[in-house]
Design a protein around this motif. Structure first.
Motif, PDB file in Angstrom:
ATOM      1  N   LEU A   4      32.184  65.727  65.268  1.00  0.00           N
ATOM      2  CA  LEU A   4      31.499  65.137  66.312  1.00  0.00           C
ATOM      3  C   LEU A   4      32.201  65.227  67.650  1.00  0.00           C
ATOM      4  CD1 LEU A   4      29.814  62.348  64.480  1.00  0.00           C
ATOM      5  CD2 LEU A   4      28.862  64.874  64.677  1.00  0.00           C
ATOM      6  N   ILE A   5      31.572  65.667  68.687  1.00  0.00           N
ATOM      7  CA  ILE A   5      32.068  65.541  70.087  1.00  0.00           C
ATOM      8  C   ILE A   5      31.001  65.012  71.031  1.00  0.00           C
ATOM      9  CG2 ILE A   5      33.222  67.062  71.887  1.00  0.00           C
ATOM     10  CD1 ILE A   5      34.097  68.877  69.891  1.00  0.00           C
ATOM     11  N   GLU A   6      31.271  63.903  71.733  1.00  0.00           N
ATOM     12  CA  GLU A   6      30.446  63.561  72.674  1.00  0.00           C
ATOM     13  C   GLU A   6      30.807  63.839  74.043  1.00  0.00           C
ATOM     14  OE1 GLU A   6      31.319  59.783  69.962  1.00  0.00           O
ATOM     15  OE2 GLU A   6      32.496  61.429  70.830  1.00  0.00           O
ATOM     16  N   SER A   7      29.847  64.064  74.879  1.00  0.00           N
ATOM     17  CA  SER A   7      29.997  64.327  76.131  1.00  0.00           C
ATOM     18  C   SER A   7      28.829  63.853  77.044  1.00  0.00           C
ATOM     19  CB  SER A   7      29.973  66.010  76.415  1.00  0.00           C
ATOM     20  OG  SER A   7      28.891  66.508  76.284  1.00  0.00           O
ATOM     21  N   SER A  21      25.493  63.760  75.249  1.00  0.00           N
ATOM     22  CA  SER A  21      25.326  64.952  74.168  1.00  0.00           C
ATOM     23  C   SER A  21      26.145  64.590  72.944  1.00  0.00           C
ATOM     24  CB  SER A  21      25.630  66.176  74.483  1.00  0.00           C
ATOM     25  OG  SER A  21      24.511  66.564  75.512  1.00  0.00           O
ATOM     26  N   CYS A  22      26.144  64.830  71.696  1.00  0.00           N
ATOM     27  CA  CYS A  22      26.798  64.633  70.658  1.00  0.00           C
ATOM     28  C   CYS A  22      26.645  65.869  69.737  1.00  0.00           C
ATOM     29  CB  CYS A  22      26.438  63.650  69.478  1.00  0.00           C
ATOM     30  SG  CYS A  22      27.268  63.441  68.214  1.00  0.00           S
ATOM     31  N   ALA A  23      27.501  66.872  69.913  1.00  0.00           N
ATOM     32  CA  ALA A  23      27.683  68.173  69.458  1.00  0.00           C
ATOM     33  C   ALA A  23      28.593  68.105  67.903  1.00  0.00           C
ATOM     34  CB  ALA A  23      28.189  69.140  70.442  1.00  0.00           C
ATOM     35  N   SER A  24      28.133  69.137  67.224  1.00  0.00           N
ATOM     36  CA  SER A  24      28.809  69.119  65.944  1.00  0.00           C
ATOM     37  C   SER A  24      29.092  70.612  65.554  1.00  0.00           C
ATOM     38  CB  SER A  24      27.954  68.551  64.685  1.00  0.00           C
ATOM     39  OG  SER A  24      28.514  68.772  63.615  1.00  0.00           O
ATOM     40  N   SER A  25      30.004  70.909  64.837  1.00  0.00           N
ATOM     41  CA  SER A  25      30.521  72.331  64.498  1.00  0.00           C
ATOM     42  C   SER A  25      30.127  72.482  63.232  1.00  0.00           C
ATOM     43  CB  SER A  25      32.119  72.295  64.628  1.00  0.00           C
ATOM     44  OG  SER A  25      32.867  71.336  64.013  1.00  0.00           O
ATOM     45  N   CYS A  96      29.126  58.643  69.073  1.00  0.00           N
ATOM     46  CA  CYS A  96      27.809  59.120  67.886  1.00  0.00           C
ATOM     47  C   CYS A  96      28.488  58.999  66.575  1.00  0.00           C
ATOM     48  CB  CYS A  96      27.273  60.438  68.352  1.00  0.00           C
ATOM     49  SG  CYS A  96      28.640  61.934  68.396  1.00  0.00           S
ATOM     50  N   ALA A  97      27.678  58.983  65.588  1.00  0.00           N
ATOM     51  CA  ALA A  97      28.211  58.969  64.186  1.00  0.00           C
ATOM     52  C   ALA A  97      27.193  59.687  63.393  1.00  0.00           C
ATOM     53  CB  ALA A  97      28.255  57.378  63.941  1.00  0.00           C
ATOM     54  N   ALA A  98      27.638  60.129  62.403  1.00  0.00           N
ATOM     55  CA  ALA A  98      26.683  60.942  61.438  1.00  0.00           C
ATOM     56  C   ALA A  98      26.964  60.502  60.097  1.00  0.00           C
ATOM     57  CB  ALA A  98      27.075  62.398  61.523  1.00  0.00           C
ATOM     58  N   ASP A  99      25.827  60.695  59.255  1.00  0.00           N
ATOM     59  CA  ASP A  99      25.868  60.372  57.661  1.00  0.00           C
ATOM     60  C   ASP A  99      24.778  61.158  57.020  1.00  0.00           C
ATOM     61  OD1 ASP A  99      27.902  57.995  56.167  1.00  0.00           O
ATOM     62  OD2 ASP A  99      25.904  58.554  55.074  1.00  0.00           O
ATOM     63  N   LEU A 100      24.862  61.359  55.771  1.00  0.00           N
ATOM     64  CA  LEU A 100      23.924  62.082  55.080  1.00  0.00           C
ATOM     65  C   LEU A 100      22.934  60.961  54.691  1.00  0.00           C
ATOM     66  CD1 LEU A 100      25.946  64.122  52.569  1.00  0.00           C
ATOM     67  CD2 LEU A 100      24.536  65.003  54.364  1.00  0.00           C
ATOM     68  N   LEU A 101      23.125  59.609  54.583  1.00  0.00           N
ATOM     69  CA  LEU A 101      22.278  58.850  54.480  1.00  0.00           C
ATOM     70  C   LEU A 101      21.703  58.220  55.681  1.00  0.00           C
ATOM     71  CD1 LEU A 101      24.127  56.576  51.728  1.00  0.00           C
ATOM     72  CD2 LEU A 101      22.607  58.352  51.388  1.00  0.00           C
ATOM     73  N   LEU A 102      20.343  57.612  55.684  1.00  0.00           N
ATOM     74  CA  LEU A 102      20.050  56.969  56.929  1.00  0.00           C
ATOM     75  C   LEU A 102      20.528  55.710  56.874  1.00  0.00           C
ATOM     76  CD1 LEU A 102      17.894  57.572  59.385  1.00  0.00           C
ATOM     77  CD2 LEU A 102      16.036  56.809  57.878  1.00  0.00           C
ATOM     78  N   GLY A 113      32.439  60.446  66.509  1.00  0.00           N
ATOM     79  CA  GLY A 113      33.135  61.063  67.488  1.00  0.00           C
ATOM     80  C   GLY A 113      34.010  60.230  68.287  1.00  0.00           C
ATOM     81  N   GLN A 114      34.885  60.768  69.264  1.00  0.00           N
ATOM     82  CA  GLN A 114      35.836  60.126  70.192  1.00  0.00           C
ATOM     83  C   GLN A 114      35.445  59.106  71.372  1.00  0.00           C
ATOM     84  OE1 GLN A 114      34.844  63.028  70.805  1.00  0.00           O
ATOM     85  NE2 GLN A 114      34.626  63.000  73.032  1.00  0.00           N
ATOM     86  N   GLY A 115      34.224  59.240  71.518  1.00  0.00           N
ATOM     87  CA  GLY A 115      33.589  58.368  72.453  1.00  0.00           C
ATOM     88  C   GLY A 115      33.672  59.097  73.789  1.00  0.00           C
ATOM     89  N   THR A 116      32.572  58.649  74.613  1.00  0.00           N
ATOM     90  CA  THR A 116      32.483  58.914  76.049  1.00  0.00           C
ATOM     91  C   THR A 116      32.136  57.734  76.891  1.00  0.00           C
ATOM     92  OG1 THR A 116      31.445  60.631  77.680  1.00  0.00           O
ATOM     93  CG2 THR A 116      30.014  59.465  75.903  1.00  0.00           C
TER      94      THR A 116
END
Length: 122
Positions: A4-7, A21-25, A96-102, A113-116
């Motif tokens: 995750l990359i924040e900007s 923005s939180c972009a993912s590869s 930003c943070a991501a998980d398969l669970l809600l 991500g690393q934060g902005t």
């Protein structure tokens, strides 16, 4: 693995707006719920908003409800946080943070991500 990359952070005057923005590869980003948190030095990470994998469900902290909007574009593998009517107390590093669970406002997300930095001047 999800990266995750924040900007979009920066310096803005009180009352102004920013779009983070939180972009993912990752190719499966559309499977992940995503949340935004913020943190100031010496304090715990604080929940801001979350969005389900489809984008159909969102939730916000009381402190930003009505001012911030979370959305996502799964075709672009990106989640956004539109921040309006910014206040000096919104100053923080936003993650930003991501998980398969809600997971809602839990900090137990698998990927971060690393934060902005967002700085709101009075």
């Amino acid at each position: 693995q999800v990266q995750l990359i924040e900007s979009g952070g920066g310096l803005v005057q009180a009352g102004g707006s920013l779009r983070l923005s939180c972009a993912s590869s990752g190719r499966t980003f559309s499977h992940y719920a995503v949340a935004w948190f913020c943190q100031v030095p010496g304090k715990e990470r604080e929940f801001i908003a979350t969005i389900s994998s489809s984008g159909g469900n969102t939730d916000y902290s009381d402190s930003v409800k009505g001012r911030f909007t979370i959305s996502r574009d799964n075709a672009e593998n990106t989640v956004y946080l539109i921040m309006n009517s910014l206040k000096p107390e919104d100053t923080a590093v936003y993650y930003c943070a991501a998980d398969l669970l809600l997971l809602g406002n839990s900090t137990r997300y698998d990927y971060w991500g690393q934060g902005t930095q967002v700085t709101v001047s009075s």
